[in-house]
Scaffold this active site. Structure first.
Site, PDB file in Angstrom:
ATOM      1  N   SER A 115       0.741   5.414  -0.756  1.00 57.92           N
ATOM      2  CA  SER A 115       0.613   3.960  -0.862  1.00 57.92           C
ATOM      3  C   SER A 115       1.490   3.437  -1.997  1.00 57.92           C
ATOM      4  O   SER A 115       1.708   4.127  -3.000  1.00 57.92           O
ATOM      5  CB  SER A 115      -0.854   3.648  -1.179  1.00 57.92           C
ATOM      6  OG  SER A 115      -0.999   2.319  -1.596  1.00 57.92           O
ATOM      7  N   LYS A 141      -4.397   8.990  -4.832  1.00 57.73           N
ATOM      8  CA  LYS A 141      -3.120   9.117  -4.107  1.00 57.73           C
ATOM      9  C   LYS A 141      -2.083   9.843  -4.981  1.00 57.73           C
ATOM     10  O   LYS A 141      -1.322  10.678  -4.489  1.00 57.73           O
ATOM     11  CB  LYS A 141      -2.592   7.735  -3.707  1.00 57.73           C
ATOM     12  CG  LYS A 141      -3.414   7.034  -2.638  1.00 57.73           C
ATOM     13  CD  LYS A 141      -3.325   7.723  -1.287  1.00 57.73           C
ATOM     14  CE  LYS A 141      -4.138   7.029  -0.215  1.00 57.73           C
ATOM     15  NZ  LYS A 141      -4.296   7.793   1.015  1.00 57.73           N
ATOM     16  N   TYR A 187      -8.946   4.955  -6.614  1.00 61.79           N
ATOM     17  CA  TYR A 187      -8.268   5.087  -5.314  1.00 61.79           C
ATOM     18  C   TYR A 187      -6.785   5.404  -5.535  1.00 61.79           C
ATOM     19  O   TYR A 187      -6.253   6.364  -4.971  1.00 61.79           O
ATOM     20  CB  TYR A 187      -8.410   3.793  -4.492  1.00 61.79           C
ATOM     21  CG  TYR A 187      -7.465   3.763  -3.316  1.00 61.79           C
ATOM     22  CD1 TYR A 187      -7.663   4.606  -2.222  1.00 61.79           C
ATOM     23  CD2 TYR A 187      -6.341   2.932  -3.314  1.00 61.79           C
ATOM     24  CE1 TYR A 187      -6.778   4.607  -1.152  1.00 61.79           C
ATOM     25  CE2 TYR A 187      -5.457   2.928  -2.252  1.00 61.79           C
ATOM     26  CZ  TYR A 187      -5.680   3.769  -1.170  1.00 61.79           C
ATOM     27  OH  TYR A 187      -4.784   3.780  -0.123  1.00 61.79           O
TER      28      TYR A 187
HETATM   29  P1  NAD Z   1      -8.904   3.352   8.018  1.00 65.29           P
HETATM   30  O1  NAD Z   1     -10.133   3.362   7.189  1.00 65.29           O
HETATM   31  O2  NAD Z   1      -8.834   2.433   9.176  1.00 65.29           O
HETATM   32  O3  NAD Z   1      -8.596   4.835   8.531  1.00 65.29           O
HETATM   33  C1  NAD Z   1      -8.939   5.982   7.796  1.00 65.29           C
HETATM   34  C2  NAD Z   1      -9.725   6.899   8.719  1.00 65.29           C
HETATM   35  O4  NAD Z   1     -10.081   8.078   8.021  1.00 65.29           O
HETATM   36  C3  NAD Z   1     -11.017   6.241   9.231  1.00 65.29           C
HETATM   37  O5  NAD Z   1     -11.040   6.314  10.647  1.00 65.29           O
HETATM   38  C4  NAD Z   1     -12.135   7.098   8.618  1.00 65.29           C
HETATM   39  O6  NAD Z   1     -13.252   7.207   9.476  1.00 65.29           O
HETATM   40  C5  NAD Z   1     -11.416   8.417   8.405  1.00 65.29           C
HETATM   41  N1  NAD Z   1     -11.957   9.249   7.326  1.00 65.29           N
HETATM   42  C6  NAD Z   1     -12.254   8.894   6.061  1.00 65.29           C
HETATM   43  N2  NAD Z   1     -12.711   9.944   5.368  1.00 65.29           N
HETATM   44  C7  NAD Z   1     -12.696  11.007   6.219  1.00 65.29           C
HETATM   45  C8  NAD Z   1     -13.055  12.369   6.094  1.00 65.29           C
HETATM   46  N3  NAD Z   1     -13.548  12.857   4.957  1.00 65.29           N
HETATM   47  N4  NAD Z   1     -12.908  13.176   7.160  1.00 65.29           N
HETATM   48  C9  NAD Z   1     -12.434  12.694   8.331  1.00 65.29           C
HETATM   49  N5  NAD Z   1     -12.091  11.417   8.506  1.00 65.29           N
HETATM   50  C10 NAD Z   1     -12.222  10.575   7.461  1.00 65.29           C
HETATM   51  O7  NAD Z   1      -7.688   3.109   7.027  1.00 65.29           O
HETATM   52  P2  NAD Z   1      -6.144   2.888   7.360  1.00 65.29           P
HETATM   53  O8  NAD Z   1      -5.791   1.528   6.900  1.00 65.29           O
HETATM   54  O9  NAD Z   1      -5.850   3.301   8.734  1.00 65.29           O
HETATM   55  O10 NAD Z   1      -5.513   3.910   6.321  1.00 65.29           O
HETATM   56  C11 NAD Z   1      -5.070   5.186   6.683  1.00 65.29           C
HETATM   57  C12 NAD Z   1      -4.485   5.871   5.448  1.00 65.29           C
HETATM   58  O11 NAD Z   1      -3.414   5.078   4.949  1.00 65.29           O
HETATM   59  C13 NAD Z   1      -5.478   6.020   4.303  1.00 65.29           C
HETATM   60  O12 NAD Z   1      -5.263   7.271   3.699  1.00 65.29           O
HETATM   61  C14 NAD Z   1      -5.104   4.901   3.356  1.00 65.29           C
HETATM   62  O13 NAD Z   1      -5.426   5.227   2.023  1.00 65.29           O
HETATM   63  C15 NAD Z   1      -3.612   4.817   3.567  1.00 65.29           C
HETATM   64  N6  NAD Z   1      -3.044   3.495   3.246  1.00 65.29           N
HETATM   65  C16 NAD Z   1      -3.544   2.381   3.857  1.00 65.29           C
HETATM   66  C17 NAD Z   1      -3.014   1.121   3.538  1.00 65.29           C
HETATM   67  C18 NAD Z   1      -3.569  -0.141   4.151  1.00 65.29           C
HETATM   68  O14 NAD Z   1      -3.358  -1.215   3.598  1.00 65.29           O
HETATM   69  N7  NAD Z   1      -4.241  -0.085   5.295  1.00 65.29           N
HETATM   70  C19 NAD Z   1      -1.970   1.029   2.606  1.00 65.29           C
HETATM   71  C20 NAD Z   1      -1.479   2.192   2.025  1.00 65.29           C
HETATM   72  C21 NAD Z   1      -2.024   3.429   2.351  1.00 65.29           C
HETATM   73  C1  WQD Z   2      -2.662  -9.028  -0.652  1.00 69.26           C
HETATM   74  C2  WQD Z   2      -2.556 -10.320  -1.445  1.00 69.26           C
HETATM   75  C3  WQD Z   2      -4.324 -10.570  -3.059  1.00 69.26           C
HETATM   76  C4  WQD Z   2      -7.559 -10.881  -0.111  1.00 69.26           C
HETATM   77  C5  WQD Z   2      -4.195  -3.301  -1.302  1.00 69.26           C
HETATM   78  C6  WQD Z   2      -4.388  -2.035  -2.061  1.00 69.26           C
HETATM   79  C7  WQD Z   2      -3.225  -1.123  -1.843  1.00 69.26           C
HETATM   80  C8  WQD Z   2      -2.938  -0.930  -0.360  1.00 69.26           C
HETATM   81  C9  WQD Z   2      -2.868  -2.218   0.377  1.00 69.26           C
HETATM   82  C10 WQD Z   2      -3.989   1.046   0.357  1.00 69.26           C
HETATM   83  C11 WQD Z   2      -2.863 -10.142  -2.937  1.00 69.26           C
HETATM   84  C12 WQD Z   2      -4.420 -11.641  -1.994  1.00 69.26           C
HETATM   85  C13 WQD Z   2      -6.323 -10.751  -0.717  1.00 69.26           C
HETATM   86  C14 WQD Z   2      -8.254 -12.120  -0.231  1.00 69.26           C
HETATM   87  C15 WQD Z   2      -6.416 -12.999  -1.504  1.00 69.26           C
HETATM   88  N1  WQD Z   2      -3.960  -0.192   0.298  1.00 69.26           N
HETATM   89  N2  WQD Z   2      -5.761 -11.789  -1.400  1.00 69.26           N
HETATM   90  N3  WQD Z   2      -7.638 -13.142  -0.916  1.00 69.26           N
HETATM   91  O1  WQD Z   2      -3.817  -5.912  -3.016  1.00 69.26           O
HETATM   92  O2  WQD Z   2      -1.462  -5.748  -2.111  1.00 69.26           O
HETATM   93  O3  WQD Z   2      -3.020  -3.917  -1.749  1.00 69.26           O
HETATM   94  O4  WQD Z   2      -4.034  -2.993   0.098  1.00 69.26           O
HETATM   95  O5  WQD Z   2      -3.282   1.823  -0.207  1.00 69.26           O
HETATM   96  O6  WQD Z   2      -3.552   0.056  -2.452  1.00 69.26           O
HETATM   97  O7  WQD Z   2      -4.475  -2.339  -3.447  1.00 69.26           O
HETATM   98  O8  WQD Z   2      -3.371  -6.014  -0.504  1.00 69.26           O
HETATM   99  O9  WQD Z   2      -4.292  -7.311   1.343  1.00 69.26           O
HETATM  100  O10 WQD Z   2      -5.786  -6.781  -0.626  1.00 69.26           O
HETATM  101  O11 WQD Z   2      -3.926  -8.423  -0.916  1.00 69.26           O
HETATM  102  O12 WQD Z   2      -5.912 -13.943  -2.106  1.00 69.26           O
HETATM  103  O13 WQD Z   2      -9.380 -12.278   0.262  1.00 69.26           O
HETATM  104  O14 WQD Z   2      -3.564 -11.229  -0.960  1.00 69.26           O
HETATM  105  O15 WQD Z   2      -4.655 -11.069  -4.314  1.00 69.26           O
HETATM  106  O16 WQD Z   2      -2.029 -11.035  -3.622  1.00 69.26           O
HETATM  107  P1  WQD Z   2      -2.915  -5.466  -1.974  1.00 69.26           P
HETATM  108  P2  WQD Z   2      -4.430  -7.108  -0.124  1.00 69.26           P
END
Ligand code: NAD
Ligand code: WQD
Length: 336
Positions: A124, A152, A148
Site C-alpha cells: 500500500s 505492510k 496497519y
Molecule cells: P477486502 O477486505 O475486501 O479483502 C481482503 C480479504 O481478505 C477479505 O475477503 C477477507 O475476508 C480476507 N481475509 C482477511 N484476513 C484473512 C485471513 N486471516 N485468512 C484468510 N482470509 C482473510 O480488502 P481489499 O480492499 O480487497 O484489500 C485487499 C488487500 O489490498 C489487503 O491486503 C489490503 O491491505 C490491500 N490494500 C487495499 C487498499 C484499499 O484501499 N482497498 C489499498 C492498499 C492496499
Molecule cells: C481519501 C480521502 C480522507 C472518508 C486509506 C488507507 C490506505 C489505503 C487506502 C489500504 C482522504 C477523505 C475519507 C470520509 C473524507 N488502504 N475522506 N471523508 O486515507 O488515502 O487511504 O485507504 O492500504 O492505507 O489509509 O483513503 O478513502 O480513506 O480517504 O473526507 O468519510 O478522503 O480524509 O483525504 P486514504 P480514504
C-alpha cells in the site's frame, strides 16, 4: 498455470481473479470470509463463464494452505488477504500483526514447504507515511502512522529477507494507491461490511440515500481547495496491473516494489462533484475535523510500473464514478 489468491473473495481479490482467469489461468480462491461474502464466487463464475475453486480457510492455517497448494498444483500466489482498517488497527494492533504479519509468515512457510517460489503481495502507498516529496516513487523512505501501515512495512521487509536468503524466489510488492470503482459488468465492486472507511464507497452510499451525508475530513490542508489529494486508481486498471506483475514474475527473480497508481491526484471536493455529475444524485456533505494521521496529498510516480511491467492505468475518474454508481444500482436491484 494455477494461481492461488488469498483474500480472493475481497474487493480487490475478486477483480484480480476475473482478470487472470480471463487470461486462461486456473484460479483458486482462499479466504476466511471475515470481510467478504461467498456469493462473490458465483459472480466471478458468471463473469468468466466457468466454475472455480473456493476454499474457506485462514492464512494462519499453514497445513490447509500446504494441502491447497499441493492439491491444485499452484505455481504462483497473489497474497491479498489481510485486515485493512487503519482506525481499527490502532485499537487492536495485535489482531493486525497476527492476521497480516503472522498470516504472511504462515503462507510463506507453506509455499516454501511446497516449492512455490513466486508471490505478488498487496502492499500500500501507506508505507510511505508522511510524504517528503511528491509524486512518490519507490525510492521514497518508508514509515507508518498506524499498526496497519507498519504491518505492510514488516511484511515487505520479511519478503525481502526471504528473497535475499534464497535467489529462487520472485516477489513483487505492489504498492496500491487508492483503488476505486467497480467491474465493467457492474456485478462486483466495493461493498464493505459495516460503515465504509474509504471515501468512494461512502460517497456512493450517500448518493444512494443509504446515508444522510458525507463528512469531509478537513478543508484546511495545504492544497488548492483545502481538502485531501489522493491518487484514485480504477479497480480494473489495478487488476490488469496484477496480470502484468504475474507475467513479470515469470521472467524475473528477487524482490521488487512497484507503485500501482495513476499519478493524477484529485481532492475530496473534486470527487464529490465528479460523482454528482455522473450520477445526477446529490451528495450532501459537511466539513468536519481532520482525521488523525491523514496526509494532505499522496500520489504516485507511476514510471516504474510502466518500464518494468509495461503497464499504465488507462481509465479516468469519470469511469471510476460511473462504474461505482452502476454497481450500487445493481446491488440495490439484487437486494429487492
Ligand atoms: P477486502 O477486505 O475486501 O479483502 C481482503 C480479504 O481478505 C477479505 O475477503 C477477507 O475476508 C480476507 N481475509 C482477511 N484476513 C484473512 C485471513 N486471516 N485468512 C484468510 N482470509 C482473510 O480488502 P481489499 O480492499 O480487497 O484489500 C485487499 C488487500 O489490498 C489487503 O491486503 C489490503 O491491505 C490491500 N490494500 C487495499 C487498499 C484499499 O484501499 N482497498 C489499498 C492498499 C492496499
Ligand atoms: C481519501 C480521502 C480522507 C472518508 C486509506 C488507507 C490506505 C489505503 C487506502 C489500504 C482522504 C477523505 C475519507 C470520509 C473524507 N488502504 N475522506 N471523508 O486515507 O488515502 O487511504 O485507504 O492500504 O492505507 O489509509 O483513503 O478513502 O480513506 O480517504 O473526507 O468519510 O478522503 O480524509 O483525504 P486514504 P480514504
Amino acid at each position: 498455470m494455477s494461481i492461488l489468491l488469498t483474500g480472493g473473495t475481497g474487493y480487490i481479490g475478486s477483480h484480480v481473479a476475473v482478470a487472470v482467469a480471463q487470461l486462461g489461468h486456473e484460479i483458486v480462491l482462499y479466504d476466511n470470509l471475515s470481510n467478504s461474502d461467498e456469493a462473490v464466487v458465483t459472480q466471478i463464475a458468471q463473469i468468466i463463464g466457468r466454475p472455480l475453486t473456493f476454499i474457506r480457510g485462514d492464512i494462519r492455517d499453514t497445513q490447509l494452505l500446504q494441502l491447497t497448494l499441493r492439491a491444485h498444483g499452484v505455481a504462483v500466489v497473489v497474497h491479498l488477504a489481510g485486515l485493512k482498517a487503519v482506525g481499527e488497527s490502532l485499537v487492536s494492533p495485535l489482531d493486525y500483526y497476527g492476521n497480516n504479519v503472522q498470516g504472511t509468515i504462515s503462507l510463506m512457510q507453506a509455499m516454501k514447504a511446497e516449492g512455490v517460489r513466486k508471490i505478488v503481495f498487496s502492499s500500500s502507498a501507506t508505507v510511505y507515511g508522511q510524504p517528503k516529496y511528491l509524486p512518490l516513487d519507490e525510492a521514497h523512505s518508508l514509515s507508518a502512522t498506524s499498526p496497519y501501515g507498519r504491518s505492510k512495512i514488516h511484511i515487505e521487509e520479511l519478503l525481502r529477507d526471504v528473497a535475499v536468503s534464497d535467489p529462487s524466489w520472485s516477489i513483487a510488492c505492489l504498492r496500491y494507491f487508492n483503488p476505486a470503482g467497480a467491474h465493467d459488468t457492474f456485478l462486483m465492486g466495493d461493498n464493505p461490511k459495516g460503515t465504509p472507511n474509504n471515501l468512494m464507497p461512502f460517497i456512493a452510499q450517500v448518493a444512494m440515500g443509504k446515508r444522510a451525508r458525507l463528512e469531509v475530513f478537513g478543508d484546511d490542508f495545504e492544497t488548492e481547495d483545502g481538502t485531501g489529494l489522493r491518487d484514485y486508481i480504477h479497480i480494473m486498471d489495478l487488476a490488469e496491473g496484477h496480470a502484468a506483475a504475474l507475467e513479470f514474475l515469470g521472467s524475473s527473480q528477487g524482490w521488487h516494489a512497484i507503485n500501482l497508481g495513476t499519478g493524477q491526484p484529485y481532492s475530496v471536493l473534486q470527487m464529490i462533484r465528479s460523482f454528482e455529475s455522473v450520477s445526477g444524485a446529490a451528495v450532501p456533505f459537511e466539513i468536519s475535523a481532520r482525521r488523525p494521521g491523514d496526509v494532505a496529498a499522496c500520489y504516485a510516480n507511476a514510471n516504474k510500473a510502466k518500464s518494468v511491467l509495461g503497464w499504465a492505468a488507462k481509465r479516468n475518474l469519470r469511469e471510476i464514478c460511473e462504474s461505482t454508481w452502476r454497481f450500487q444500482q445493481t446491488l440495490a436491484q439484487r437486494l429487492k
